[in-house]
Motif scaffolding. Structure first.
Motif, PDB file in Angstrom:
ATOM      1  N   ASP A  10       0.811  -1.216   0.000  1.00 27.79           N
ATOM      2  CA  ASP A  10       0.000   0.000   0.000  1.00 27.79           C
ATOM      3  C   ASP A  10       0.848   1.272   0.000  1.00 27.79           C
ATOM      4  O   ASP A  10       0.334   2.350  -0.249  1.00 27.79           O
ATOM      5  CB  ASP A  10      -0.917   0.011   1.222  1.00 27.79           C
ATOM      6  N   ARG A  12       3.544   1.921  -1.964  1.00 27.18           N
ATOM      7  CA  ARG A  12       4.222   2.211  -3.225  1.00 27.18           C
ATOM      8  C   ARG A  12       3.803   3.544  -3.844  1.00 27.18           C
ATOM      9  O   ARG A  12       4.665   4.294  -4.300  1.00 27.18           O
ATOM     10  CB  ARG A  12       4.016   1.066  -4.209  1.00 27.18           C
ATOM     11  N   PRO A  13       2.528   3.893  -3.875  1.00 28.36           N
ATOM     12  CA  PRO A  13       2.169   5.209  -4.429  1.00 28.36           C
ATOM     13  C   PRO A  13       2.757   6.371  -3.620  1.00 28.36           C
ATOM     14  O   PRO A  13       3.145   7.392  -4.177  1.00 28.36           O
ATOM     15  CB  PRO A  13       0.651   5.231  -4.394  1.00 28.36           C
ATOM     16  N   VAL A  14       2.837   6.201  -2.316  1.00 26.00           N
ATOM     17  CA  VAL A  14       3.393   7.260  -1.470  1.00 26.00           C
ATOM     18  C   VAL A  14       4.873   7.450  -1.773  1.00 26.00           C
ATOM     19  O   VAL A  14       5.354   8.585  -1.877  1.00 26.00           O
ATOM     20  CB  VAL A  14       3.171   6.927   0.027  1.00 26.00           C
ATOM     21  N   GLY A  16       6.325   6.785  -4.574  1.00 22.86           N
ATOM     22  CA  GLY A  16       6.399   7.405  -5.898  1.00 22.86           C
ATOM     23  C   GLY A  16       6.155   8.899  -5.838  1.00 22.86           C
ATOM     24  O   GLY A  16       6.853   9.674  -6.486  1.00 22.86           O
ATOM     25  N   LEU A  17       5.184   9.309  -5.034  1.00 19.00           N
ATOM     26  CA  LEU A  17       4.922  10.746  -4.871  1.00 19.00           C
ATOM     27  C   LEU A  17       6.072  11.438  -4.171  1.00 19.00           C
ATOM     28  O   LEU A  17       6.433  12.571  -4.522  1.00 19.00           O
ATOM     29  CB  LEU A  17       3.625  10.951  -4.090  1.00 19.00           C
TER      30      LEU A  17
END
Length: 98
Positions: A10, A12-14, A16-17
């Motif tokens: 969960d 991974r998007p954080v 990336g940002l």
């Protein structure tokens, strides 16, 4: 359970940002540094800021070469010194205007 990543899946998007933010912050820092350096040597701030956003590394080295060339040019250096002396004399002659 080699493939089980649990709660990290969960995140991974954080990550990336955060990486995108750090890259953008670095790009803006290079752009502002180049633009400030250009402005302090009599060149256009916004032109060099835009160039540094588009071509960050190339514009940084081109600006460095231009400034180095200006400092190595004896005539330009004398002209800059004369301008500084005249500006100081104008400020001393009319202190109420500055």
């Amino acid at each position: 359970m080699v493939g089980d990543v649990g709660p990290w899946l969960d995140m991974r998007p954080v990550f990336g940002l955060m990486l995108a933010f750090l890259l953008l912050a670095g790009l803006l820092m290079v752009a502002f540094t180049s633009a400030y350096c250009a402005r302090s040597h009599g060149r256009s701030f916004w032109l060099w800021f835009a160039l540094s956003l588009v071509l960050p590394v190339v514009s940084y080295f081109v600006l460095f070469a231009l400034i180095l060339h200006q400092h190595m040019n004896q005539g330009q250096r004398l002209l800059n010194e004369a301008r500084a002396i005249l500006a100081a004399a104008a400020r001393a002659a009319h202190p109420e205007e500055h």
